[in-house]
Design a protein around this motif. Structure first.
Motif, PDB file in Angstrom:
ATOM      1  N   GLU A  22       3.624   4.457  -3.448  1.00 25.71           N
ATOM      2  CA  GLU A  22       2.658   3.777  -4.319  1.00 25.71           C
ATOM      3  C   GLU A  22       2.603   2.279  -4.020  1.00 25.71           C
ATOM      4  O   GLU A  22       1.537   1.668  -4.055  1.00 25.71           O
ATOM      5  N   GLN A  23       3.753   1.687  -3.704  1.00 25.90           N
ATOM      6  CA  GLN A  23       3.765   0.261  -3.355  1.00 25.90           C
ATOM      7  C   GLN A  23       3.016   0.025  -2.040  1.00 25.90           C
ATOM      8  O   GLN A  23       2.273  -0.945  -1.906  1.00 25.90           O
ATOM      9  N   LEU A  24       3.223   0.922  -1.070  1.00 26.72           N
ATOM     10  CA  LEU A  24       2.508   0.790   0.201  1.00 26.72           C
ATOM     11  C   LEU A  24       1.003   0.914  -0.005  1.00 26.72           C
ATOM     12  O   LEU A  24       0.219   0.177   0.594  1.00 26.72           O
ATOM     13  N   LEU A  25       0.599   1.857  -0.841  1.00 26.31           N
ATOM     14  CA  LEU A  25      -0.817   2.035  -1.136  1.00 26.31           C
ATOM     15  C   LEU A  25      -1.392   0.790  -1.810  1.00 26.31           C
ATOM     16  O   LEU A  25      -2.488   0.332  -1.466  1.00 26.31           O
ATOM     17  N   ALA A  26      -0.634   0.218  -2.754  1.00 27.87           N
ATOM     18  CA  ALA A  26      -1.089  -0.998  -3.430  1.00 27.87           C
ATOM     19  C   ALA A  26      -1.209  -2.158  -2.445  1.00 27.87           C
ATOM     20  O   ALA A  26      -2.155  -2.963  -2.533  1.00 27.87           O
ATOM     21  N   LEU A  48      -3.981   7.412  -5.088  1.00 29.27           N
ATOM     22  CA  LEU A  48      -2.952   7.243  -6.112  1.00 29.27           C
ATOM     23  C   LEU A  48      -2.852   8.508  -6.972  1.00 29.27           C
ATOM     24  O   LEU A  48      -1.741   8.978  -7.260  1.00 29.27           O
ATOM     25  N   ASP A  49      -4.008   9.097  -7.347  1.00 29.99           N
ATOM     26  CA  ASP A  49      -3.988  10.353  -8.099  1.00 29.99           C
ATOM     27  C   ASP A  49      -3.333  11.461  -7.286  1.00 29.99           C
ATOM     28  O   ASP A  49      -2.568  12.265  -7.818  1.00 29.99           O
ATOM     29  N   THR A  50      -3.633  11.501  -5.985  1.00 25.90           N
ATOM     30  CA  THR A  50      -3.042  12.513  -5.116  1.00 25.90           C
ATOM     31  C   THR A  50      -1.528  12.340  -5.035  1.00 25.90           C
ATOM     32  O   THR A  50      -0.783  13.321  -5.100  1.00 25.90           O
ATOM     33  N   LEU A  51      -1.077  11.115  -4.906  1.00 25.58           N
ATOM     34  CA  LEU A  51       0.366  10.860  -4.849  1.00 25.58           C
ATOM     35  C   LEU A  51       1.052  11.284  -6.149  1.00 25.58           C
ATOM     36  O   LEU A  51       2.118  11.904  -6.128  1.00 25.58           O
TER      37      LEU A  51
END
Length: 96
Positions: free
Chosen positions: A62-66, A83-86
Motif C-alpha cells: 500500500e505504501q508503494l502504491l501511494a 488499493l481495493d484489490t490489495l
C-alpha cells in the motif's frame, strides 16, 4: 690454501637462487590472489535467527502504491482500484 671459486657463485648457487626467487614470486602471487578474493567476496547472508539489522523495513504494497500515486505514475481511479484489490486480497494480473 686453495680457493677454487674465491667469492663467486658456482652452478649450484645460481640454481638455488633461481629456485628461491621462483618460490618467492609464487608466494607473492598466491597472497595477491587470496587478498583479492577476500576483499572481493560478497557478504554472506545472515542466518534467520540472527538479530535484525539496523536497515529500515521494506515498505508495504500500500505504501508503494501511494508513492506511485504521489509521483503521478498512476491516476486516482487506478490508485483506488488497485488499493481495493490489495485490501480484498484478490490475486490476479494487475495491469500497469
Amino acid at each position: 690454501m686453495m680457493y677454487w671459486n674465491d667469492h663467486d657463485m658456482g652452478g649450484w648457487g645460481f640454481g638455488l637462487m633461481a629456485i628461491g626467487m621462483l618460490l618467492f614470486l609464487g608466494l607473492l602471487v598466491v597472497l595477491a590472489v587470496a587478498l583479492g578474493r577476500y576483499l572481493g567476496q560478497t557478504p554472506r547472508p545472515r542466518p534467520p535467527d540472527a538479530r535484525p539489522s539496523s536497515s529500515p523495513p521494506l515498505p508495504s504494497p500500500e505504501q508503494l502504491l501511494a508513492e506511485r500515486f504521489a509521483r503521478g505514475e498512476i491516476d486516482a481511479d487506478e490508485y483506488r482500484h488497485r488499493l481495493d484489490t490489495l485490501r480484498s486480497g484478490a490475486t490476479g494480473p494487475v495491469s500497469g
